[in-house]
Design a protein around this motif. Structure first.
Motif, PDB file in Angstrom:
ATOM      1  N   MET A  16     -50.528-104.939  83.337  1.00 18.53           N
ATOM      2  CA  MET A  16     -50.968-104.404  82.055  1.00 18.53           C
ATOM      3  C   MET A  16     -49.779-104.422  81.109  1.00 18.53           C
ATOM      4  O   MET A  16     -48.659-104.112  81.503  1.00 18.53           O
ATOM      5  CB  MET A  16     -51.461-102.971  82.240  1.00 18.53           C
ATOM      6  N   GLU A  17     -50.016-104.809  79.864  1.00 15.87           N
ATOM      7  CA  GLU A  17     -48.987-104.757  78.831  1.00 15.87           C
ATOM      8  C   GLU A  17     -49.602-104.222  77.552  1.00 15.87           C
ATOM      9  O   GLU A  17     -50.720-104.580  77.194  1.00 15.87           O
ATOM     10  CB  GLU A  17     -48.403-106.141  78.541  1.00 15.87           C
ATOM     11  N   VAL A  18     -48.835-103.374  76.878  1.00 18.02           N
ATOM     12  CA  VAL A  18     -49.258-102.825  75.592  1.00 18.02           C
ATOM     13  C   VAL A  18     -48.122-103.074  74.606  1.00 18.02           C
ATOM     14  O   VAL A  18     -46.969-102.705  74.870  1.00 18.02           O
ATOM     15  CB  VAL A  18     -49.555-101.320  75.697  1.00 18.02           C
ATOM     16  N   THR A  34     -43.146 -88.634  79.009  1.00 18.63           N
ATOM     17  CA  THR A  34     -43.889 -87.382  79.189  1.00 18.63           C
ATOM     18  C   THR A  34     -45.166 -87.621  80.002  1.00 18.63           C
ATOM     19  O   THR A  34     -45.458 -86.862  80.930  1.00 18.63           O
ATOM     20  CB  THR A  34     -44.244 -86.771  77.817  1.00 18.63           C
ATOM     21  N   ALA A  35     -45.904 -88.678  79.678  1.00 21.26           N
ATOM     22  CA  ALA A  35     -47.154 -88.975  80.393  1.00 21.26           C
ATOM     23  C   ALA A  35     -46.887 -89.282  81.868  1.00 21.26           C
ATOM     24  O   ALA A  35     -47.605 -88.798  82.752  1.00 21.26           O
ATOM     25  CB  ALA A  35     -47.878 -90.147  79.734  1.00 21.26           C
ATOM     26  N   ILE A  36     -45.863 -90.057  82.141  1.00 19.06           N
ATOM     27  CA  ILE A  36     -45.548 -90.410  83.528  1.00 19.06           C
ATOM     28  C   ILE A  36     -45.059 -89.187  84.291  1.00 19.06           C
ATOM     29  O   ILE A  36     -45.463 -88.946  85.431  1.00 19.06           O
ATOM     30  CB  ILE A  36     -44.526 -91.569  83.587  1.00 19.06           C
ATOM     31  N   ASP A  92     -53.733 -93.131  81.337  1.00 18.18           N
ATOM     32  CA  ASP A  92     -52.866 -92.169  80.642  1.00 18.18           C
ATOM     33  C   ASP A  92     -51.774 -92.888  79.852  1.00 18.18           C
ATOM     34  O   ASP A  92     -51.455 -92.515  78.718  1.00 18.18           O
ATOM     35  CB  ASP A  92     -52.236 -91.202  81.639  1.00 18.18           C
ATOM     36  N   ILE A  93     -51.225 -93.929  80.443  1.00 20.18           N
ATOM     37  CA  ILE A  93     -50.191 -94.720  79.779  1.00 20.18           C
ATOM     38  C   ILE A  93     -50.768 -95.423  78.547  1.00 20.18           C
ATOM     39  O   ILE A  93     -50.161 -95.414  77.467  1.00 20.18           O
ATOM     40  CB  ILE A  93     -49.588 -95.741  80.763  1.00 20.18           C
ATOM     41  N   GLN A  94     -51.943 -96.026  78.691  1.00 20.74           N
ATOM     42  CA  GLN A  94     -52.564 -96.710  77.555  1.00 20.74           C
ATOM     43  C   GLN A  94     -52.827 -95.743  76.415  1.00 20.74           C
ATOM     44  O   GLN A  94     -52.599 -96.059  75.238  1.00 20.74           O
ATOM     45  CB  GLN A  94     -53.865 -97.389  77.985  1.00 20.74           C
TER      46      GLN A  94
END
Length: 150
Positions: A16-18, A34-36, A92-94
């Motif tokens: 996955m890449e954003v 923070t999310a991780i 969550d990362i997205q």
């Protein structure tokens, strides 16, 4: 070791890449940390950072802007499943990166419901050209139709 360098890691994986605008990098990276940290799940591989200059591709996250691509890998088991929580962590990362104007890499895994695709300034132009060149929808896959709402 030579085989890994020559051929890559021979493990099935979800990539996955954003792409996040370069000027939002620091804030996006902070929210990503923070999310991780808040997740009970762990990454399978370090975050990959790939800065690029502007692109002329209408549907690229980098269309006419410099971006930093945040890349992620989730390894799959031999039966194709992934560790519990891996997909939740990717979601969550997205979410965290989309909040900074991040847009997905079209050739990799993403959940389109987490992104504001209206941020693609040439999406309407793309749809018009697609309609003109393929009015019968002969070359339209179900996935592309779903994501682009055509």
């Amino acid at each position: 070791l030579v085989e890994i360098f020559r051929n890559g890691i021979p493990a099935p994986q979800i990539n996955m890449e954003v792409g996040v605008p370069l000027d939002r990098f620091a804030a996006a990276a902070a929210d990503l940390r923070t999310a991780i940290a808040a997740s009970p799940f762990r990454m399978h591989y370090p975050v990959i950072l790939r800065p690029t200059g502007p692109s002329q591709a209408w549907l690229s996250s980098a269309y006419e802007r410099a971006v930093v691509w945040f890349g992620f890998v989730v390894y799959q088991r031999p039966d194709g499943t992934v560790a519990d929580g891996s997909m939740q962590l990717l979601a969550d990362i997205q979410r965290a990166l989309a909040a900074h104007g991040g847009l997905p890499h079209w050739g990799k895994y993403f959940d389109e419901s987490l992104f504001d695709l209206s941020l693609l300034p040439r999406l309407g132009d793309f749809r018009a050209v697609r309609d003109r060149l393929d009015p019968g929808r002969r070359f339209l896959s179900p996935r592309v139709a779903e994501v682009l709402q055509v």
